[in-house]
Design a protein around this motif. Structure first.
Motif, PDB file in Angstrom:
ATOM      1  N   VAL A   1       0.847  -1.192   0.000  1.00  0.00           N
ATOM      2  CA  VAL A   1       0.000   0.000   0.000  1.00  0.00           C
ATOM      3  C   VAL A   1       0.885   1.245   0.000  1.00  0.00           C
ATOM      4  CG1 VAL A   1      -1.802   1.279   1.211  1.00  0.00           C
ATOM      5  CG2 VAL A   1      -1.777  -1.225   1.303  1.00  0.00           C
ATOM      6  N   LYS A   2       0.569   2.186  -0.889  1.00  0.00           N
ATOM      7  CA  LYS A   2       1.224   3.500  -0.882  1.00  0.00           C
ATOM      8  C   LYS A   2       0.145   4.561  -0.663  1.00  0.00           C
ATOM      9  CE  LYS A   2       2.928   5.418  -4.689  1.00  0.00           C
ATOM     10  NZ  LYS A   2       3.872   5.734  -5.797  1.00  0.00           N
ATOM     11  N   HIS A   3       0.281   5.298   0.438  1.00  0.00           N
ATOM     12  CA  HIS A   3      -0.736   6.275   0.818  1.00  0.00           C
ATOM     13  C   HIS A   3      -0.111   7.671   0.828  1.00  0.00           C
ATOM     14  CE1 HIS A   3      -4.348   7.197   3.694  1.00  0.00           C
ATOM     15  NE2 HIS A   3      -4.262   8.037   2.680  1.00  0.00           N
ATOM     16  N   THR A   4      -0.620   8.547  -0.029  1.00  0.00           N
ATOM     17  CA  THR A   4      -0.168   9.933  -0.104  1.00  0.00           C
ATOM     18  C   THR A   4      -1.239  10.837   0.488  1.00  0.00           C
ATOM     19  OG1 THR A   4       1.010   9.412  -2.153  1.00  0.00           O
ATOM     20  CG2 THR A   4       0.668  11.742  -1.641  1.00  0.00           C
ATOM     21  N   TYR A   5      -0.860  11.676   1.456  1.00  0.00           N
ATOM     22  CA  TYR A   5      -1.844  12.572   2.070  1.00  0.00           C
ATOM     23  C   TYR A   5      -1.238  13.954   2.300  1.00  0.00           C
ATOM     24  CZ  TYR A   5       0.487  11.588   6.578  1.00  0.00           C
ATOM     25  OH  TYR A   5       1.398  11.472   7.593  1.00  0.00           O
ATOM     26  N   GLY A   6      -2.123  14.947   2.469  1.00  0.00           N
ATOM     27  CA  GLY A   6      -1.651  16.317   2.654  1.00  0.00           C
ATOM     28  C   GLY A   6      -2.686  17.182   3.349  1.00  0.00           C
ATOM     29  N   TYR A   7      -2.365  18.462   3.483  1.00  0.00           N
ATOM     30  CA  TYR A   7      -3.228  19.415   4.185  1.00  0.00           C
ATOM     31  C   TYR A   7      -4.216  20.056   3.217  1.00  0.00           C
ATOM     32  CZ  TYR A   7      -0.174  19.160   8.268  1.00  0.00           C
ATOM     33  OH  TYR A   7       0.536  18.724   9.367  1.00  0.00           O
ATOM     34  N   PHE A   8      -5.441  20.219   3.699  1.00  0.00           N
ATOM     35  CA  PHE A   8      -6.497  20.880   2.942  1.00  0.00           C
ATOM     36  C   PHE A   8      -7.146  21.937   3.823  1.00  0.00           C
ATOM     37  CE2 PHE A   8      -5.792  17.057   0.645  1.00  0.00           C
ATOM     38  CZ  PHE A   8      -6.221  17.265  -0.662  1.00  0.00           C
ATOM     39  N   ALA A   9      -7.719  22.945   3.172  1.00  0.00           N
ATOM     40  CA  ALA A   9      -8.469  23.985   3.890  1.00  0.00           C
ATOM     41  C   ALA A   9      -9.838  24.120   3.247  1.00  0.00           C
ATOM     42  CB  ALA A   9      -7.727  25.309   3.841  1.00  0.00           C
ATOM     43  N   LYS A  10     -10.839  24.254   4.087  1.00  0.00           N
ATOM     44  CA  LYS A  10     -12.191  24.551   3.603  1.00  0.00           C
ATOM     45  C   LYS A  10     -12.538  25.950   4.088  1.00  0.00           C
ATOM     46  CE  LYS A  10     -15.251  21.310   3.319  1.00  0.00           C
ATOM     47  NZ  LYS A  10     -16.255  20.266   3.639  1.00  0.00           N
ATOM     48  N   ILE A  11     -12.690  26.872   3.123  1.00  0.00           N
ATOM     49  CA  ILE A  11     -12.937  28.277   3.426  1.00  0.00           C
ATOM     50  C   ILE A  11     -14.297  28.659   2.863  1.00  0.00           C
ATOM     51  CG2 ILE A  11     -12.059  30.625   3.192  1.00  0.00           C
ATOM     52  CD1 ILE A  11      -9.312  29.304   2.496  1.00  0.00           C
TER      53      ILE A  11
ATOM     54  N   ASN B   1      -2.045  26.416  13.182  1.00  0.00           N
ATOM     55  CA  ASN B   1      -1.215  27.517  12.677  1.00  0.00           C
ATOM     56  C   ASN B   1      -1.631  27.933  11.272  1.00  0.00           C
ATOM     57  OD1 ASN B   1       0.326  27.712  15.000  1.00  0.00           O
ATOM     58  ND2 ASN B   1       1.900  26.281  14.256  1.00  0.00           N
ATOM     59  N   PHE B   2      -1.918  26.953  10.420  1.00  0.00           N
ATOM     60  CA  PHE B   2      -2.325  27.265   9.049  1.00  0.00           C
ATOM     61  C   PHE B   2      -3.654  28.031   9.032  1.00  0.00           C
ATOM     62  CE2 PHE B   2       0.009  23.170   7.604  1.00  0.00           C
ATOM     63  CZ  PHE B   2       1.220  23.828   7.667  1.00  0.00           C
ATOM     64  N   LYS B   3      -4.533  27.662   9.917  1.00  0.00           N
ATOM     65  CA  LYS B   3      -5.836  28.334   9.997  1.00  0.00           C
ATOM     66  C   LYS B   3      -5.666  29.806  10.358  1.00  0.00           C
ATOM     67  CE  LYS B   3     -10.267  27.908  12.417  1.00  0.00           C
ATOM     68  NZ  LYS B   3     -11.062  27.067  13.363  1.00  0.00           N
ATOM     69  N   ARG B   4      -4.818  30.077  11.350  1.00  0.00           N
ATOM     70  CA  ARG B   4      -4.609  31.451  11.775  1.00  0.00           C
ATOM     71  C   ARG B   4      -3.880  32.270  10.707  1.00  0.00           C
ATOM     72  NH1 ARG B   4      -4.042  28.634  16.654  1.00  0.00           N
ATOM     73  NH2 ARG B   4      -1.788  28.389  16.390  1.00  0.00           N
ATOM     74  N   LYS B   5      -2.948  31.639  10.026  1.00  0.00           N
ATOM     75  CA  LYS B   5      -2.215  32.355   8.978  1.00  0.00           C
ATOM     76  C   LYS B   5      -3.133  32.730   7.812  1.00  0.00           C
ATOM     77  CE  LYS B   5       2.604  31.016   9.614  1.00  0.00           C
ATOM     78  NZ  LYS B   5       3.821  30.513   8.933  1.00  0.00           N
TER      79      LYS B   5
ATOM     80  N   VAL C   1     -11.374  37.393   6.410  1.00  0.00           N
ATOM     81  CA  VAL C   1     -12.208  36.208   6.605  1.00  0.00           C
ATOM     82  C   VAL C   1     -12.047  35.732   8.049  1.00  0.00           C
ATOM     83  CG1 VAL C   1     -12.562  33.788   5.926  1.00  0.00           C
ATOM     84  CG2 VAL C   1     -12.039  35.512   4.183  1.00  0.00           C
ATOM     85  N   SER C   2     -13.155  35.424   8.677  1.00  0.00           N
ATOM     86  CA  SER C   2     -13.129  34.973  10.065  1.00  0.00           C
ATOM     87  C   SER C   2     -12.576  33.546  10.181  1.00  0.00           C
ATOM     88  CB  SER C   2     -14.548  35.014  10.642  1.00  0.00           C
ATOM     89  OG  SER C   2     -14.603  34.369  11.888  1.00  0.00           O
ATOM     90  N   GLU C   3     -11.923  33.298  11.302  1.00  0.00           N
ATOM     91  CA  GLU C   3     -11.430  31.935  11.574  1.00  0.00           C
ATOM     92  C   GLU C   3     -12.572  30.930  11.605  1.00  0.00           C
ATOM     93  OE1 GLU C   3      -8.664  30.892  14.610  1.00  0.00           O
ATOM     94  OE2 GLU C   3      -7.740  32.881  14.595  1.00  0.00           O
ATOM     95  N   ASP C   4     -13.741  31.407  12.013  1.00  0.00           N
ATOM     96  CA  ASP C   4     -14.889  30.503  12.084  1.00  0.00           C
ATOM     97  C   ASP C   4     -15.282  29.972  10.704  1.00  0.00           C
ATOM     98  OD1 ASP C   4     -14.975  30.924  14.793  1.00  0.00           O
ATOM     99  OD2 ASP C   4     -16.473  32.540  14.665  1.00  0.00           O
ATOM    100  N   ASP C   5     -14.871  30.675   9.665  1.00  0.00           N
ATOM    101  CA  ASP C   5     -15.191  30.247   8.297  1.00  0.00           C
ATOM    102  C   ASP C   5     -14.065  29.431   7.661  1.00  0.00           C
ATOM    103  OD1 ASP C   5     -17.688  31.479   8.250  1.00  0.00           O
ATOM    104  OD2 ASP C   5     -16.817  33.423   7.678  1.00  0.00           O
ATOM    105  N   ILE C   6     -13.063  29.094   8.468  1.00  0.00           N
ATOM    106  CA  ILE C   6     -11.896  28.365   7.953  1.00  0.00           C
ATOM    107  C   ILE C   6     -11.729  27.056   8.723  1.00  0.00           C
ATOM    108  CG2 ILE C   6      -9.404  28.434   7.536  1.00  0.00           C
ATOM    109  CD1 ILE C   6      -9.606  31.509   7.636  1.00  0.00           C
ATOM    110  N   GLU C   7     -11.554  25.983   7.999  1.00  0.00           N
ATOM    111  CA  GLU C   7     -11.277  24.676   8.601  1.00  0.00           C
ATOM    112  C   GLU C   7     -10.064  24.078   7.899  1.00  0.00           C
ATOM    113  OE1 GLU C   7     -13.454  20.315   9.285  1.00  0.00           O
ATOM    114  OE2 GLU C   7     -14.462  21.910   8.132  1.00  0.00           O
ATOM    115  N   VAL C   8      -9.079  23.626   8.662  1.00  0.00           N
ATOM    116  CA  VAL C   8      -7.871  23.011   8.096  1.00  0.00           C
ATOM    117  C   VAL C   8      -7.759  21.591   8.622  1.00  0.00           C
ATOM    118  CG1 VAL C   8      -5.354  23.123   7.906  1.00  0.00           C
ATOM    119  CG2 VAL C   8      -6.709  25.239   7.889  1.00  0.00           C
ATOM    120  N   TYR C   9      -7.464  20.660   7.739  1.00  0.00           N
ATOM    121  CA  TYR C   9      -7.412  19.237   8.103  1.00  0.00           C
ATOM    122  C   TYR C   9      -6.503  18.490   7.131  1.00  0.00           C
ATOM    123  CZ  TYR C   9     -11.043  19.648   4.557  1.00  0.00           C
ATOM    124  OH  TYR C   9     -11.741  19.980   3.422  1.00  0.00           O
TER     125      TYR C   9
END
Length: 426
Positions: A120-130, A185-189, A262-270
């Motif tokens: 198994v090769k699993h590639t993953y990364g960071y995403f933001a929902k704004i 940190n990414f969310k605040r930035k 944009v408010s932090e409340d409108d940003i999700e990072v995962y």
């Protein structure tokens, strides 16, 4: 044709009758020959009667192009038969397992199940929902990670069993805390640079272009806001010594352009999967795309189900690992009994060879009684073998490998086979 005058005469002896018949046939033959040899008596042959030829003449008249054509056709047929014959052999080189038969050697277990075990090769990364718009974060700190593991086929519909930490590696204890910190940190930035006048389609480009101006350090105050690490816009404090009148403060504040962030409340990072795929034993840099079907709801059960996107197990997999033949009575497993693991420790580092991907076999013994959830065995392994099947001396599945000790080799743990039912029905 025999003449009626030469019929057997009852009054003659047998010898005389035979001689008379022979003389009659001879005389007729001679007479016919003389008639044919005589030019005066030769008659013209009618054109309506087909001309007959001898067998030797027929052979001379055979078309050489037909012979070449049929010879070439034979060669093509034989060549095709050889190719398909080899392919059939290649696709069926694993020995089919006879139901309830005991595979009493390591070699027999390996030969039976090597094609059913995949890397198994699993590639993953960071995403933001704004504001509902999802983008992948391609900023320098949001690194893309690749992890390797093992899985094995359990049916003909492309379903495979592996560990949940292979399918969701970001939830592993050794990385989950760091990922949570990075996500915050990414969310605040993002909130420190992204303004509401930027369209959703421009989020990704804007964030990447302005990332060096982003700040994750929030400053408490009447206005609130983020400290700009690059010395950019500063928020004004009403107690500043350089301003000594309310009028001056109002005039200065009015002169500073107001930005609606944009408010932090409108940003999700995962973190989530970018790509997950598997490579078969004996394949050559060929990765089959998969989907994650199920993750155990119980955090203590490190198991999950992966499935090929086309929902079809390759025909090279002669034997799936039969869960109906697995050892579900884990109390029957005792220390000292054999444990055989087939997997991909260290992923591509060990698996890749000049002739393609090769799965590996490691054996040892059960070293501790099961607690009903996991079992310990003395099998040498390391990262990459997570999700590997572990068999007893007869080739029956007893566990799914899930962890070991980095400090000391030879101490590994597997989820007992009965726990598979919590993620996969069979």
């Amino acid at each position: 044709m025999i003449n009626e005058e030469n019929e057997f005469d009852p009054g003659l002896g047998k010898k005389e009758q035979v001689e008379s018949q022979d003389n009659s046939i001879t005389d007729e033959f001679v007479e016919s020959s003389e008639t044919l040899d005589s030019p005066q008596q030769a008659q013209p042959v009618s054109s309506s009667i087909p001309e007959t030829t001898s067998p030797s003449a027929d052979k001379k008249k055979k078309n050489p192009y037909k012979i070449a054509f049929f010879s070439l056709g034979s060669v093509i047929i034989l060549g095709a038969a050889s190719i398909f014959g080899y392919k059939y052999y290649k696709d069926h080189q694993s020995v089919p397992v006879v139901e309830n038969a005991c595979l009493d050697t390591d070699t027999k277990i390996y030969d039976a199940y090597k094609d059913a075990v995949v890397m198994v090769k699993h590639t993953y990364g960071y995403f933001a929902k704004i504001k509902g718009k999802e983008i992948q974060l391609n900023v320098p700190e949001a690194t893309v990670e690749i992890v390797y593991g093992t899985a094995f086929f359990v049916d003909k519909k492309g379903n495979m069993i592996s560990n949940s930490h292979v399918l969701e590696p970001w939830k592993s204890d050794d990385v989950s805390e760091q990922i949570a910190t990075n996500s915050g940190n990414f969310k605040r930035k993002i909130a420190s640079i992204l303004t509401n006048d930027i369209s959703a389609d421009g989020f990704e480009t804007f964030i990447l272009s302005n990332w060096n101006s982003a700040s994750a350090d929030y400053r408490e105050g009447d206005e609130g806001g983020y400290e700009n690490e690059s010395g950019g816009e500063e928020f004004i404090n009403s107690e500043s010594g350089a301003i000594d009148s309310a009028t001056a403060v109002a005039d200065l504040a009015a002169s500073i352009p107001h930005k609606d962030y944009v408010s932090e409340d409108d940003i999700e990072v995962y973190v989530k999967t970018i790509d997950i795929s598997v490579a078969l034993h004996d394949s050559n840099d060929e990765w089959l795309i998969c989907d994650i079907v199920k993750i155990s709801d119980d955090a203590s059960v490190d198991l999950g189900v992966l499935q090929l996107s086309d929902k079809e197990t390759p025909n090279t997999v002669t034997n799936i690992i039969d869960l109906n033949n697995s050892i579900t009575d884990d109390k029957s497993l005792h220390p000292g009994e054999k444990a055989v693991m087939i997997g991909y420790p260290l992923g591509e580092n060990l698996a890749q060879t000049n002739s393609g991907v090769k799965v590996q076999l490691y054996d040892g013994q059960i070293s501790k009684e099961t607690d009903g959830n996991k079992i310990q065995y003395s099998v040498t392994s390391t990262h990459g073998a997570s999700g590997a099947p572990v068999f007893n001396n007869c080739g029956q599945l007893i566990a799914v490998n899930f962890s070991g000790l980095d400090q000391v080799q030879g101490f590994n743990f597997g989820m007992v086979a009965k726990q598979i039912k919590s993620v996969y029905s069979y």
